[in-house]
Write a protein that holds these residues in place. Structure first.
Motif, PDB file in Angstrom:
ATOM      1  N   ASP A   1      -5.857   9.660   9.047  1.00 53.05           N
ATOM      2  CA  ASP A   1      -6.114   8.274   8.677  1.00 53.05           C
ATOM      3  C   ASP A   1      -4.877   7.400   8.887  1.00 53.05           C
ATOM      4  N   PHE A   2      -3.728   7.926   8.511  1.00 49.02           N
ATOM      5  CA  PHE A   2      -2.513   7.133   8.705  1.00 49.02           C
ATOM      6  C   PHE A   2      -2.097   7.113  10.167  1.00 49.02           C
ATOM      7  N   LEU A   3      -2.253   8.217  10.860  1.00 47.00           N
ATOM      8  CA  LEU A   3      -1.882   8.262  12.277  1.00 47.00           C
ATOM      9  C   LEU A   3      -2.711   7.305  13.114  1.00 47.00           C
ATOM     10  N   ALA A   4      -3.892   6.957  12.633  1.00 48.50           N
ATOM     11  CA  ALA A   4      -4.696   5.947  13.319  1.00 48.50           C
ATOM     12  C   ALA A   4      -4.051   4.566  13.217  1.00 48.50           C
ATOM     13  N   ILE A   5      -3.254   4.366  12.163  1.00 47.68           N
ATOM     14  CA  ILE A   5      -2.526   3.106  11.969  1.00 47.68           C
ATOM     15  C   ILE A   5      -1.221   3.122  12.743  1.00 47.68           C
ATOM     16  N   ASN A   6      -0.495   4.243  12.640  1.00 52.24           N
ATOM     17  CA  ASN A   6       0.790   4.386  13.319  1.00 52.24           C
ATOM     18  C   ASN A   6       0.912   5.798  13.869  1.00 52.24           C
TER      19      ASN A   6
ATOM     20  N   ALA B   1       2.878  14.321   2.490  1.00 51.50           N
ATOM     21  CA  ALA B   1       2.641  14.232   3.938  1.00 51.50           C
ATOM     22  C   ALA B   1       1.439  13.362   4.282  1.00 51.50           C
ATOM     23  N   GLU B   2       1.166  12.350   3.473  1.00 53.60           N
ATOM     24  CA  GLU B   2       0.051  11.453   3.767  1.00 53.60           C
ATOM     25  C   GLU B   2       0.249  10.733   5.103  1.00 53.60           C
TER      26      GLU B   2
ATOM     27  N   VAL C   1       0.865  -1.184   0.000  1.00 54.91           N
ATOM     28  CA  VAL C   1       0.000   0.000   0.000  1.00 54.91           C
ATOM     29  C   VAL C   1       0.897   1.228   0.000  1.00 54.91           C
ATOM     30  N   LYS C   2       0.888   1.975  -1.079  1.00 48.55           N
ATOM     31  CA  LYS C   2       1.786   3.124  -1.194  1.00 48.55           C
ATOM     32  C   LYS C   2       1.293   4.289  -0.339  1.00 48.55           C
ATOM     33  N   VAL C   3       2.217   4.869   0.413  1.00 52.49           N
ATOM     34  CA  VAL C   3       1.947   6.046   1.235  1.00 52.49           C
ATOM     35  C   VAL C   3       2.744   7.203   0.636  1.00 52.49           C
TER      36      VAL C   3
END
Length: 214
Positions: free
Chosen positions: A44-49, A38-39, A31-33
């Motif tokens: 949404d990403f901070l909820a993952i990490n 600054a994705e 999954v490309k970030v």
């Protein structure tokens, strides 16, 4: 499993090399970030990490594992045959000691220099840089010196043994290799007189997992 990363960047490459070493690339959905956009700093990403960094591995039960050392430990031990993180207590102790040094004395120093003393990945990330670092030139000089000292340390280590943690290729070799790659991005050259480090890098460059990571 899913791996949240971006191709070609130093820390994601560390895990892609691990995947290639272990023959696990076909089991991963990538999954490309978008780091330059600054994705990785968005909700949404901070909820993952919550640390806002890549790579992040999502395993089959939904658990998210971040930090390259932790991801490497998980992947290396999946088949019960750890080849990168050590089999015996002694191997594990030495590998993790050298892994910590590879991070603190090289790749982290290069990263701080790159992200805070140069334009880094561009304007979208400017708001996420550490505001207390007001004298970027001073900080950059200190971190560059630390990175160069790290190169000299590993050159000395490699004058005595073929790989960073001893006789076999392991996790800290991947980290030092990625640190030198990052140093190239940051325009911090490896001094010509570090002949052992240059010779080691040539050997690592020739590994199939490095030539063709997952």
């Amino acid at each position: 499993m899913k791996l949240y990363d971006i191709p070609g960047f130093p820390n994601p490459l560390r895990i892609r090399i691990v995947l290639a070493e272990k023959g696990l690339g076909s089991q991963i959905e990538f999954v490309k970030v978008d780091l330059p956009a600054a994705e990785h700093k968005q909700p949404d990403f901070l909820a993952i990490n919550p640390t806002g960094t890549v790579p992040v591995l999502q395993i089959d039960d939904g658990t998210y594992i971040s930090e390259c050392t932790a991801i490497t430990e998980y992947l290396d031990n999946l088949d019960g045959n750890p080849v990168l993180t050590g089999r015996t207590p002694r191997e594990k102790g030495v590998i993790h000691m050298m892994q910590k040094r590879a991070e603190s004395q090289l790749i982290d120093a290069v990263g701080i220099y790159f992200h805070h003393a140069t334009p880094g990945l561009g304007d979208a990330l400017r708001a996420h840089k550490r505001p207390e670092w007001t004298d970027r030139e001073v900080w950059g000089r200190q971190e560059r010196v630390r990175a160069e000292a790290g190169m000299r340390y590993f050159n000395e280590v490699l004058s005595r043994q073929p790989y960073v943690a001893g006789d076999a290729f392991s996790m800290p070799d991947i980290t030092v290799w990625a640190g030198l790659l990052f140093a190239g991005f940051a325009q911090i050259p490896v001094p010509d007189d570090l002949t052992h480090l240059h010779a080691w890098k040539a050997r690592v460059d020739a590994r199939p997992s490095v030539r063709e990571p997952a």
